[in-house]
Design a protein around this motif. Structure first.
Motif, PDB file in Angstrom:
ATOM      1  N   ARG A  95      45.982  27.850  36.179  1.00 57.70           N
ATOM      2  CA  ARG A  95      46.987  27.828  37.241  1.00 57.70           C
ATOM      3  C   ARG A  95      48.393  27.569  36.712  1.00 57.70           C
ATOM      4  O   ARG A  95      49.369  27.979  37.319  1.00 57.70           O
ATOM      5  CB  ARG A  95      46.660  26.727  38.254  1.00 57.70           C
ATOM      6  CG  ARG A  95      45.595  27.074  39.278  1.00 57.70           C
ATOM      7  CD  ARG A  95      45.458  25.890  40.218  1.00 57.70           C
ATOM      8  NE  ARG A  95      44.476  26.083  41.275  1.00 57.70           N
ATOM      9  CZ  ARG A  95      43.186  25.815  41.143  1.00 57.70           C
ATOM     10  NH1 ARG A  95      42.713  25.396  39.989  1.00 57.70           N
ATOM     11  NH2 ARG A  95      42.356  25.989  42.159  1.00 57.70           N
TER      12      ARG A  95
ATOM     13  N   ARG B  56      44.577  17.010  34.979  1.00 59.01           N
ATOM     14  CA  ARG B  56      44.604  18.436  35.321  1.00 59.01           C
ATOM     15  C   ARG B  56      45.954  19.031  34.986  1.00 59.01           C
ATOM     16  O   ARG B  56      46.948  18.327  34.881  1.00 59.01           O
ATOM     17  CB  ARG B  56      44.338  18.612  36.822  1.00 59.01           C
ATOM     18  CG  ARG B  56      42.946  18.171  37.215  1.00 59.01           C
ATOM     19  CD  ARG B  56      42.667  18.587  38.644  1.00 59.01           C
ATOM     20  NE  ARG B  56      41.298  18.241  39.004  1.00 59.01           N
ATOM     21  CZ  ARG B  56      40.660  18.714  40.066  1.00 59.01           C
ATOM     22  NH1 ARG B  56      41.259  19.548  40.883  1.00 59.01           N
ATOM     23  NH2 ARG B  56      39.430  18.356  40.322  1.00 59.01           N
TER      24      ARG B  56
ATOM     25  N   ILE C 249      55.693  16.697  38.858  1.00 62.59           N
ATOM     26  CA  ILE C 249      55.001  17.359  39.970  1.00 62.59           C
ATOM     27  C   ILE C 249      53.717  17.968  39.422  1.00 62.59           C
ATOM     28  O   ILE C 249      53.701  18.486  38.304  1.00 62.59           O
ATOM     29  CB  ILE C 249      55.848  18.486  40.614  1.00 62.59           C
ATOM     30  CG1 ILE C 249      57.332  18.121  40.623  1.00 62.59           C
ATOM     31  CG2 ILE C 249      55.347  18.790  42.016  1.00 62.59           C
ATOM     32  CD1 ILE C 249      58.224  19.236  41.151  1.00 62.59           C
ATOM     33  N   HIS C 250      52.644  17.910  40.216  1.00 63.89           N
ATOM     34  CA  HIS C 250      51.340  18.348  39.720  1.00 63.89           C
ATOM     35  C   HIS C 250      50.809  19.631  40.358  1.00 63.89           C
ATOM     36  O   HIS C 250      50.146  20.417  39.714  1.00 63.89           O
ATOM     37  CB  HIS C 250      50.304  17.245  39.933  1.00 63.89           C
ATOM     38  CG  HIS C 250      50.665  15.990  39.233  1.00 63.89           C
ATOM     39  ND1 HIS C 250      51.379  14.987  39.834  1.00 63.89           N
ATOM     40  CD2 HIS C 250      50.458  15.585  37.966  1.00 63.89           C
ATOM     41  CE1 HIS C 250      51.576  14.003  38.968  1.00 63.89           C
ATOM     42  NE2 HIS C 250      51.029  14.335  37.824  1.00 63.89           N
ATOM     43  N   GLU C 251      51.042  19.793  41.612  1.00 64.40           N
ATOM     44  CA  GLU C 251      50.439  20.929  42.309  1.00 64.40           C
ATOM     45  C   GLU C 251      51.267  22.183  42.077  1.00 64.40           C
ATOM     46  O   GLU C 251      52.483  22.179  42.315  1.00 64.40           O
ATOM     47  CB  GLU C 251      50.358  20.634  43.798  1.00 64.40           C
ATOM     48  CG  GLU C 251      49.379  19.537  44.132  1.00 64.40           C
ATOM     49  CD  GLU C 251      47.939  19.968  43.881  1.00 64.40           C
ATOM     50  OE1 GLU C 251      47.594  21.113  44.210  1.00 64.40           O
ATOM     51  OE2 GLU C 251      47.181  19.160  43.329  1.00 64.40           O
TER      52      GLU C 251
ATOM     53  N   GLY D 126      51.562  24.945  43.715  1.00 63.98           N
ATOM     54  CA  GLY D 126      52.264  25.401  44.915  1.00 63.98           C
ATOM     55  C   GLY D 126      53.502  24.556  45.195  1.00 63.98           C
ATOM     56  O   GLY D 126      54.558  25.070  45.580  1.00 63.98           O
ATOM     57  N   ALA D 127      53.378  23.245  44.996  1.00 61.38           N
ATOM     58  CA  ALA D 127      54.516  22.350  45.221  1.00 61.38           C
ATOM     59  C   ALA D 127      55.606  22.602  44.185  1.00 61.38           C
ATOM     60  O   ALA D 127      56.797  22.587  44.503  1.00 61.38           O
ATOM     61  CB  ALA D 127      54.047  20.898  45.157  1.00 61.38           C
TER      62      ALA D 127
ATOM     63  N   GLY E  10      49.892  29.630  50.399  1.00 56.74           N
ATOM     64  CA  GLY E  10      48.623  29.028  50.826  1.00 56.74           C
ATOM     65  C   GLY E  10      47.445  29.913  50.480  1.00 56.74           C
ATOM     66  O   GLY E  10      46.422  29.440  49.967  1.00 56.74           O
TER      67      GLY E  10
ATOM     68  N   GLU F 143      46.219  29.769  46.938  1.00 58.13           N
ATOM     69  CA  GLU F 143      45.372  28.632  46.602  1.00 58.13           C
ATOM     70  C   GLU F 143      43.986  28.772  47.248  1.00 58.13           C
ATOM     71  O   GLU F 143      42.976  28.380  46.654  1.00 58.13           O
ATOM     72  CB  GLU F 143      46.058  27.326  47.015  1.00 58.13           C
ATOM     73  CG  GLU F 143      45.618  26.123  46.233  1.00 58.13           C
ATOM     74  CD  GLU F 143      45.325  26.386  44.757  1.00 58.13           C
ATOM     75  OE1 GLU F 143      46.151  27.007  44.079  1.00 58.13           O
ATOM     76  OE2 GLU F 143      44.257  25.983  44.278  1.00 58.13           O
ATOM     77  N   THR F 144      43.930  29.348  48.432  1.00 58.03           N
ATOM     78  CA  THR F 144      42.626  29.632  49.047  1.00 58.03           C
ATOM     79  C   THR F 144      41.799  30.517  48.116  1.00 58.03           C
ATOM     80  O   THR F 144      40.617  30.266  47.847  1.00 58.03           O
ATOM     81  CB  THR F 144      42.827  30.337  50.415  1.00 58.03           C
ATOM     82  OG1 THR F 144      43.462  29.414  51.302  1.00 58.03           O
ATOM     83  CG2 THR F 144      41.515  30.797  51.012  1.00 58.03           C
TER      84      THR F 144
ATOM     85  N   SER G 286      40.795  28.767  44.838  1.00 61.12           N
ATOM     86  CA  SER G 286      39.689  27.812  44.957  1.00 61.12           C
ATOM     87  C   SER G 286      38.353  28.523  44.738  1.00 61.12           C
ATOM     88  O   SER G 286      37.424  27.949  44.172  1.00 61.12           O
ATOM     89  CB  SER G 286      39.720  27.124  46.319  1.00 61.12           C
ATOM     90  OG  SER G 286      39.324  28.004  47.342  1.00 61.12           O
TER      91      SER G 286
ATOM     92  N   SER H 118      35.849  27.760  41.589  1.00 59.00           N
ATOM     93  CA  SER H 118      34.428  27.501  41.802  1.00 59.00           C
ATOM     94  C   SER H 118      33.574  28.436  40.936  1.00 59.00           C
ATOM     95  O   SER H 118      32.584  28.020  40.325  1.00 59.00           O
ATOM     96  CB  SER H 118      34.119  27.675  43.292  1.00 59.00           C
ATOM     97  OG  SER H 118      32.767  27.459  43.531  1.00 59.00           O
TER      98      SER H 118
END
Lengths: 221, 220
Positions: B11, B51, B62-64, B66-67, B98, B101-102, B105, B109
């Motif tokens: 990512r 991560r 900042i970690h995410e 998207g953020a 969004g 990230e959907t 995910s 997985s």
């Protein structure tokens, strides 16, 4: 402004329903059953081709991502103070938690799939389930670390839209992870559950639930 | 000083690419998936969950992804890569972030179950089949969009496209792209961007995949 939320009890759409209740704005709620085919009707698939909730109709636009909805609704109703707009000192943290909610949510979704949706034991992998539960516990630790400074909510300045996003995940996570070792998270969840808007977003007493059990143990391999 | 903590082909490539699109100088710290570097004490102070990505910028971390994308677009609006509050494309911009990230995910997985649970993987073939089908179903609406235009938003290239810099390059390991012609053309458009090429040069060698395709195993 016309707002219509398409919703399934206990699903990600709870985040948005809860936020709408916190915002105290008028909206129409359309509820679906997780277990029947109501999300597969042609009419619903026009709104959300993936046949998932939430879907939010707002002034002619349709949104399908709960994180995007939370950010947008907080921007639309700035007077409620539930967003932290660009330039706000907490903006970066707010964004990070908003997206982190999905990190939590993904582990919850994987565990929900394994424990609840795949009803045949041979379809599951207990290795995957215990791995996911450990990862979920790990991601909750970040909340525990944040709360050690005594704050009540994720933002130091008080409750905000990201508590709806993350709080929904914590409320699911307690069904897969014991919160005994995360006392700060457990208290945070209690505070959230005490909010009238959270309670308004919960299923009716006699509703059919996705989560029939309070806790789901990983089955033996 | 900007510092990106990065794993090749993960990512964090979304951010590496976006930094290049913005022409921002950044120090890249590389980590391995299996060498324990993400679990090292030093990194734990930067990312308690171990991560990537983590971006150190403007005195914060900042970690995410998207953020980070939102933050970079808001604090560096002169590059025009975000669609900020009030922009007519604000809703689709947020939706694509969004959606990325959907979709990611599902990829995460699949990565975990195919690659990180041992060989042979004890993962459930039923779950792998379900996840691969789900991934394909998220590619269909993207294919439809790419038949109509070059980039995700009608007004042109944006940070929403860089969010797909993880997804579109991982998905072909699990879903056959033969039927997604518009998406293949889209990937070629991405690969022709100088900033993307520069980002890949800095990316490092991917350690996820040891073969070109991971089919669903036969059910027991």
């Amino acid at each position: 402004m016309e707002i219509r939320l398409h919703h399934v009890d206990e699903s990600r759409s709870v985040r948005v329903l809860w936020l709408l209740e916190e915002l105290e704005v008028d909206f129409e709620l359309v509820s679906y059953d997780f277990f029947d085919k109501s999300l597969r009707t042609a009419e619903y698939l026009m709104l959300n081709p993936a046949g998932r909730v939430p879907a939010l109709e707002i002034d002619g636009a349709v949104m399908c991502e709960s994180g995007a909805m939370i950010e947008y609704l907080c921007e639309l109703f700035p007077e409620a103070g539930l967003g932290r707009p660009p330039g706000d000192p907490e903006r970066m943290e707010w964004l990070d938690w908003l997206h982190y909610a999905e990190t939590i949510g993904q582990h919850c979704a994987n565990l929900t799939q394994a424990h609840v949706v795949l009803y045949e034991p041979w379809m599951r992998s207990s290795t995957q389930m215990s791995l996911e539960a450990r990862r979920l516990s790990k991601v909750l630790e970040r909340i525990e670390l944040l709360l050690v400074d005594g704050r009540e909510y994720l933002m130091e300045t008080g409750f905000s839209g990201v508590d709806c996003a993350v709080g929904y995940g914590v409320d699911l996570a307690r069904r897969f992870v014991r919160l005994d070792e995360l006392p700060g998270v457990a208290e945070y969840l209690e505070r959230l559950c005490a909010r009238p808007a959270f309670q308004a977003a919960q299923p009716e007493a006699d509703a059919r639930r996705i989560y029939a059990q309070d806790f789901y143990e990983v089955p033996d391999a | 000083m900007i510092r990106l903590h990065h794993v090749a082909f993960s990512r964090s490539f979304r951010i590496l690419w976006l930094l290049e699109e913005m022409g921002l100088e950044a120090e890249i710290r590389h980590y391995g998936l299996t060498d324990g570097s993400l679990r090292a004490e030093e990194y734990r102070s930067i990312s308690p969950a171990g991560r990537v990505p983590a971006l150190e910028i403007d005195g914060i971390t900042i970690h995410e992804s998207g953020a980070i994308v939102e933050y970079l677009c808001e604090t560096r609006p002169e590059h025009g890569l975000g669609r900020l509050p009030g922009d007519p494309e604000r809703v689709p911009f947020l939706e694509w972030l969004g959606f990325a990230e959907t979709q990611a995910s599902i990829l995460a997985s699949l990565n975990m179950q195919h690659l990180f649970m041992g060989d042979p993987s004890p993962a459930s073939p039923a779950v792998l089949r379900l996840e691969a089908a789900r991934l394909a179903s998220t590619l269909k609406p993207m294919e439809a969009v790419m038949k109509k235009r070059d980039w995700l938003l009608p007004s042109g290239f944006s940070a929403a496209d860089t969010m797909m810099g993880f997804n579109l390059f991982s998905a072909p390991y699990f879903v056959d792209f033969a039927r997604f012609g518009a998406l293949r053309a889209h990937i070629a458009r991405i690969e022709a961007r100088p900033a993307y090429v520069r980002a890949r040069e800095k990316d490092g060698v991917q350690q996820f995949y040891s073969k070109p395709f991971y089919p669903v195993p036969e059910e027991a």
